[in-house]
Design a protein around this motif. Structure first.
Motif, mmCIF file in Angstrom:
data_model
loop_
_atom_site.group_PDB
_atom_site.id
_atom_site.type_symbol
_atom_site.label_atom_id
_atom_site.label_comp_id
_atom_site.label_asym_id
_atom_site.label_seq_id
_atom_site.Cartn_x
_atom_site.Cartn_y
_atom_site.Cartn_z
ATOM 1 N N GLU A 14 0.806 -1.251 0.109
ATOM 2 C CA GLU A 14 0.092 -0.069 0.145
ATOM 3 C C GLU A 14 0.820 1.245 0.176
ATOM 4 O O GLU A 14 0.433 2.482 -0.413
ATOM 5 C CB GLU A 14 -0.963 -0.002 1.176
ATOM 6 N N ARG A 15 1.986 1.190 0.515
ATOM 7 C CA ARG A 15 2.977 2.371 0.740
ATOM 8 C C ARG A 15 4.363 2.045 0.028
ATOM 9 O O ARG A 15 5.171 2.221 0.947
ATOM 10 C CB ARG A 15 2.779 2.959 1.926
ATOM 11 N N PRO A 16 4.311 1.761 -1.088
ATOM 12 C CA PRO A 16 5.856 1.048 -1.571
ATOM 13 C C PRO A 16 6.883 2.227 -1.578
ATOM 14 O O PRO A 16 8.140 1.907 -1.629
ATOM 15 C CB PRO A 16 5.393 0.654 -2.676
ATOM 16 N N ALA A 17 6.467 3.620 -1.589
ATOM 17 C CA ALA A 17 7.563 4.631 -1.830
ATOM 18 C C ALA A 17 7.960 4.970 -0.474
ATOM 19 O O ALA A 17 9.094 5.903 -0.245
ATOM 20 C CB ALA A 17 7.039 5.819 -2.458
ATOM 21 N N ASP A 18 7.398 4.667 0.619
ATOM 22 C CA ASP A 18 7.896 4.791 2.079
ATOM 23 C C ASP A 18 9.447 4.240 2.238
ATOM 24 O O ASP A 18 9.674 3.293 1.742
ATOM 25 C CB ASP A 18 6.871 4.004 3.116
ATOM 26 N N ALA A 19 9.926 5.243 2.963
ATOM 27 C CA ALA A 19 11.428 4.802 3.441
ATOM 28 C C ALA A 19 11.138 3.534 4.468
ATOM 29 O O ALA A 19 10.586 3.823 5.445
ATOM 30 C CB ALA A 19 12.221 5.925 3.825
ATOM 31 N N VAL A 20 11.783 2.344 4.131
ATOM 32 C CA VAL A 20 11.416 1.533 5.169
ATOM 33 C C VAL A 20 12.884 0.418 5.320
ATOM 34 O O VAL A 20 13.803 0.824 4.425
ATOM 35 C CB VAL A 20 10.528 0.176 4.422
ATOM 36 N N THR A 21 12.944 0.119 6.600
ATOM 37 C CA THR A 21 14.144 -0.725 7.054
ATOM 38 C C THR A 21 13.504 -2.093 7.575
ATOM 39 O O THR A 21 12.455 -2.190 7.741
ATOM 40 C CB THR A 21 14.740 -0.139 7.998
ATOM 41 N N VAL A 22 14.402 -3.090 7.558
ATOM 42 C CA VAL A 22 14.004 -4.250 7.962
ATOM 43 C C VAL A 22 13.650 -4.175 9.637
ATOM 44 O O VAL A 22 12.504 -4.821 9.922
ATOM 45 C CB VAL A 22 15.345 -5.108 7.990
ATOM 46 N N MET A 23 14.360 -3.281 10.318
ATOM 47 C CA MET A 23 13.826 -3.213 11.611
ATOM 48 C C MET A 23 12.334 -2.418 11.720
ATOM 49 O O MET A 23 11.442 -3.259 12.529
ATOM 50 C CB MET A 23 14.652 -2.299 12.380
ATOM 51 N N ARG A 24 12.061 -1.691 10.868
ATOM 52 C CA ARG A 24 10.781 -1.396 10.904
ATOM 53 C C ARG A 24 9.685 -2.051 10.577
ATOM 54 O O ARG A 24 8.685 -2.320 11.319
ATOM 55 C CB ARG A 24 10.771 0.081 9.814
ATOM 56 N N LEU A 25 9.864 -2.964 9.661
ATOM 57 C CA LEU A 25 9.112 -3.924 8.960
ATOM 58 C C LEU A 25 8.884 -5.018 10.310
ATOM 59 O O LEU A 25 7.767 -5.534 10.405
ATOM 60 C CB LEU A 25 9.497 -4.504 7.840
#
Length: 284
Positions: free
Chosen positions: A191-202
C-alpha cells in the motif's frame, strides 16, 4: 492476500516471428502465446518450454525467461495484467510457464480474435536486427472485450492446474498458513511502496525480532526484504510508465527511488530494459 482478481489487457495482436524474436520476459504482466507452427520456445537457466503448434502457453508475470525462435512462426499474443493478484502469490504459485490444456472454448476465442486482428507480418527489424513489439490492442470495443475474455479464460485454465493449497490461499482473500503474521509488513509494502523502510521497521510491524523477521520473510517470499522492496517499487513504476504520462524523474520519485539514475539502474537490472525504452515498447 488479494482482492478480486481482474484482467487488464495491454497488448494483443498477431505477427510472424523468426530468429529475431529474442526477448527477456521479466515484466510485471502475463503473456499468453498461441502459435500456429512449432519453432519458438521460452527458457530460463534450468529448463526450456517449447511452444507447440496449436497450443496455448501462459508465461507468468514477474518471471525471468528468454524467448527464442528458430523458424518463421505465425504468433498470436496477449499481454495482460492481473490487479488483485499479489506479486508474491504469483511467484510462489506460478513460477514456470504453463502449457494450457487443449480447450475448445479458448481455441474458438483465439481463432476469432486472430481473424479480426490487424496482423503485423513481419514487424520491421530495428538497427540491431531485432524486431520491435509495439503493436497496441487493435480492433473495436467488442474485439477488446473478447481479448479480455480470452485472457481471463486462459488464466482460469492455468489456475485449474495449481495445487489445492495455492487456490485455498487465493480464495480466502487473506493471509493463510504459518506466514500470516508477516501480513502487516506485506500490506505496508503493497500500500505504501514509496515509504522509506528498514528491516527493523518492518519487523516491528509484525512484532518479530529483526533477524527472525528477515529469515521468515525470505522463506515466505523467496526474496530478501530489500530485494522485495525494489521489485515492488519497480512494479509501481512500470504501471506508471505504461498508463501515465509523467516524466521519468517524476515516476522515479513516486515509486520511492532517490533519483532517476538509481531508478534506471534498478529498473534495467530487474526488467531488462531502461525505463524509457520499456515505455516505448509497451505503450500504444
Amino acid at each position: 492476500m488479494t482482492d478480486t482478481p481482474l484482467v487488464r489487457v495491454l497488448h494483443a495482436n498477431q505477427q510472424v516471428i523468426d530468429h529475431r524474436w529474442q526477448w527477456r520476459l521479466s515484466d510485471p504482466f502475463w503473456r499468453l502465446y498461441f502459435n500456429r507452427e512449432a519453432g519458438a520456445a521460452v527458457a530460463n537457466e534450468h529448463r526450456r518450454w517449447p511452444l507447440p503448434a496449436e497450443r496455448a502457453l501462459l508465461v507468468p508475470a514477474w518471471g525471468d525467461f528468454r524467448a527464442t525462435c528458430t523458424a518463421p512462426v505465425r504468433h498470436f499474443y496477449v499481454h495482460f495484467e492481473t490487479p488483485g493478484l499479489s506479486a508474491e502469490w504469483i511467484r510462489r504459485t506460478c513460477a514456470e510457464p504453463l502449457l494450457l490444456p487443449e480447450n475448445a472454448v479458448l481455441r474458438a476465442m483465439i481463432d476469432e480474435l486472430a481473424r479480426a486482428a490487424v496482423a503485423q507480418s513481419p514487424v520491421l527489424p530495428q538497427r540491431d536486427g531485432r524486431w520491435r513489439d509495439r503493436a497496441p490492442i487493435t480492433g473495436d470495443a467488442r474485439w477488446r472485450l473478447r481479448v479480455e475474455a480470452a485472457a481471463a479464460w486462459a488464466l482460469a485454465l492455468a489456475l485449474d492446474q495449481l495445487a489445492p493449497g495455492a487456490m485455498a490461499e487465493l480464495n480466502t482473500r487473506g493471509p493463510a498458513g504459518p506466514d500470516a503474521d508477516l501480513e502487516p509488513a506485506l500490506r505496508l509494502l503493497r500500500e505504501r511502496p514509496a515509504d522509506a523502510v528498514t528491516v527493523m521497521r518492518l519487523a516491528k510491524q509484525c512484532g518479530l525480532s529483526r533477524d527472525h523477521f528477515a529469515r521468515r520473510f525470505a522463506g515466505a517470499t523467496g526474496r530478501t526484504v530489500m530485494r522485495y522492496v525494489q521489485e515492488r517499487r519497480v512494479a509501481v513504476a512500470a504501471e506508471r510508465l505504461l498508463h501515465g504520462r509523467d516524466a521519468i524523474d517524476d515516476v522515479a520519485r513516486a515509486a520511492g527511488f532517490a533519483n532517476r539514475f538509481h531508478f534506471t539502474r534498478v529498473f534495467t537490472r530487474l526488467i531488462g530494459t531502461p525505463p524509457a525504452q520499456y515505455r516505448r515498447q509497451h505503450r500504444p
